[in-house]
Motif scaffolding. Structure first.
Motif, PDB file in Angstrom:
ATOM      1  N   GLY A  82       0.779  -1.230   0.000  1.00  0.00           N
ATOM      2  CA  GLY A  82       0.000   0.000   0.000  1.00  0.00           C
ATOM      3  C   GLY A  82       0.808   1.276   0.000  1.00  0.00           C
ATOM      4  O   GLY A  82       0.251   2.367  -0.189  1.00  0.00           O
ATOM      5  N   ALA A  83       2.118   1.174   0.192  1.00  0.00           N
ATOM      6  CA  ALA A  83       2.980   2.363   0.199  1.00  0.00           C
ATOM      7  C   ALA A  83       3.621   2.546  -1.170  1.00  0.00           C
ATOM      8  O   ALA A  83       4.035   1.580  -1.808  1.00  0.00           O
ATOM      9  N   THR A  84       3.707   3.793  -1.613  1.00  0.00           N
ATOM     10  CA  THR A  84       4.367   4.090  -2.879  1.00  0.00           C
ATOM     11  C   THR A  84       5.876   3.991  -2.711  1.00  0.00           C
ATOM     12  O   THR A  84       6.438   4.526  -1.756  1.00  0.00           O
ATOM     13  N   THR A  85       6.540   3.288  -3.601  1.00  0.00           N
ATOM     14  CA  THR A  85       8.007   3.231  -3.591  1.00  0.00           C
ATOM     15  C   THR A  85       8.528   4.197  -4.647  1.00  0.00           C
ATOM     16  O   THR A  85       7.983   4.285  -5.752  1.00  0.00           O
ATOM     17  N   ALA A  86       9.585   4.932  -4.309  1.00  0.00           N
ATOM     18  CA  ALA A  86      10.065   5.980  -5.209  1.00  0.00           C
ATOM     19  C   ALA A  86      11.508   6.324  -4.905  1.00  0.00           C
ATOM     20  O   ALA A  86      12.059   5.951  -3.866  1.00  0.00           O
ATOM     21  N   ILE A  87      12.124   7.041  -5.849  1.00  0.00           N
ATOM     22  CA  ILE A  87      13.421   7.658  -5.614  1.00  0.00           C
ATOM     23  C   ILE A  87      13.263   9.161  -5.800  1.00  0.00           C
ATOM     24  O   ILE A  87      12.393   9.627  -6.544  1.00  0.00           O
ATOM     25  N   THR A  88      14.100   9.914  -5.108  1.00  0.00           N
ATOM     26  CA  THR A  88      14.087  11.364  -5.253  1.00  0.00           C
ATOM     27  C   THR A  88      15.494  11.896  -5.024  1.00  0.00           C
ATOM     28  O   THR A  88      16.353  11.183  -4.490  1.00  0.00           O
ATOM     29  N   THR A  89      15.711  13.122  -5.436  1.00  0.00           N
ATOM     30  CA  THR A  89      17.010  13.755  -5.224  1.00  0.00           C
ATOM     31  C   THR A  89      16.991  14.547  -3.925  1.00  0.00           C
ATOM     32  O   THR A  89      15.929  14.904  -3.403  1.00  0.00           O
ATOM     33  N   GLN A  90      18.189  14.832  -3.415  1.00  0.00           N
ATOM     34  CA  GLN A  90      18.301  15.631  -2.200  1.00  0.00           C
ATOM     35  C   GLN A  90      17.570  16.963  -2.345  1.00  0.00           C
ATOM     36  O   GLN A  90      16.856  17.391  -1.448  1.00  0.00           O
TER      37      GLN A  90
END
Length: 306
Positions: free
Chosen positions: A262-270
């Protein structure tokens, strides 16, 4: 070349030994320059990296300065811990608990002394010249500690509406590395953040980070497993599981990879992280009022630190 303990050294980029004669290094540079030139089908990123590597050690003076750990236009550089900067204003900062990067720094200090040898004199265990000569796993420990500290500085500016927990244990009876670097609670949800620095760019494939720098690691799968364990322990569901990367390592400033329980998995920058946490994951449900208060109380009572 990024300023990271795990980044490839000029010698590694040029494919030569750090003790190679200067003429051998020059020949390697010229050979790689021709091979990587975009006009002959080479990779532009690699071409630029080769040029920058050569600039760092192009002359005996430059090479000697690099080998001593100096950076261009600087007399000295170290990756030692630095005190947090004074806040430029008096606005309340986010409430914060735990020691970001603390476990990895302690582990690095233990292992660098073991690697250097019993009785070895280490006046500065964070000296770049020493760090660059250390095995990759030790450099990675220090790089991730620095990444955690950078994320913590970014998170502190979110404001009083957010609560932060750093170096959170997901298995208090197990090894210290079974942890979530940062747990963030705010009006936009509950987030598990992992600060990573692999020393190079990463790509995404089938919901996981891949690339030469990542090697055989599975960072998103690891984060999912740790978040699952913590979620059960504190009886709370995560809104997002996010890996935070250096700006020059991520393919995009924000990229969703899928979902996990149920949680969104993601990458992001600083640099994009504050925007993501303030605005929330698109489509996610905001929380507030008594729900936010009850969740904060439950987390504060249940979270343990490594």
């Amino acid at each position: 070349m990024s300023d990271s303990p795990i980044s490839a050294t000029p010698y590694e980029i040029l494919g030569v030994s750090s003790t190679a004669p200067h003429e051998e290094i020059r020949r390697a540079y010229r050979r790689l320059l021709r091979a990587t030139h975009p006009d002959v089908g080479g990779d532009a990123t690699r071409f630029i990296a080769v040029q920058k590597a050569w600039e760092r050690i192009a002359t005996p003076e430059d090479r000697a300065a690099y080998d001593r750990g100096q950076r261009p236009a600087e007399e000295h550089h170290t990756w030692a811990p630095t005190p947090p900067p004074r806040r430029p204003d008096t606005r309340p900062s986010a409430r914060s608990y735990g020691h970001p990067g603390g476990w990895r720094r302690e582990r690095y200090l233990t292992l660098i002394r073991e690697w250097a040898g019993r009785g070895a004199d280490l006046p500065d265990p964070f000296d770049p010249a020493l760090v660059r000569s250390a095995p990759r796993e030790l450099r990675h420990l220090l790089a991730d500690a620095l990444a955690e500290e950078a994320t913590a500085r970014t998170l502190s500016g979110l404001g009083i509406g957010f609560t932060l927990w750093h170096d959170v244990a997901t298995d208090p009876s197990g090894p210290g590395n079974r942890k979530i670097d940062h747990v963030v609670l705010g009006p936009t949800g509950l987030f598990a953040l992992q600060s990573e620095d692999f020393g190079g760019p990463v790509r995404v494939k089938r919901g996981e980070l891949v690339g030469e720098a990542v090697a055989d690691e599975r960072p998103m799968r690891e984060l999912e497993a740790r978040a699952k364990a913590l979620s059960r322990a504190v009886r709370a569901k995560f809104t997002g599981l996010v890996i935070v990367l250096p700006d020059d390592a991520a393919p995009e400033s924000y990229l969703e990879l899928g979902t996990s329980r149920g949680a969104t998995t993601a990458i992001t920058t600083q640099s994009f992280l504050p925007t993501l946490l303030r605005n929330g994951i698109p489509g996610s449900r905001p929380i507030g009022g008594n729900e936010l208060f009850d969740l904060r109380t439950r987390l504060q009572a249940g979270i343990r630190f490594v």
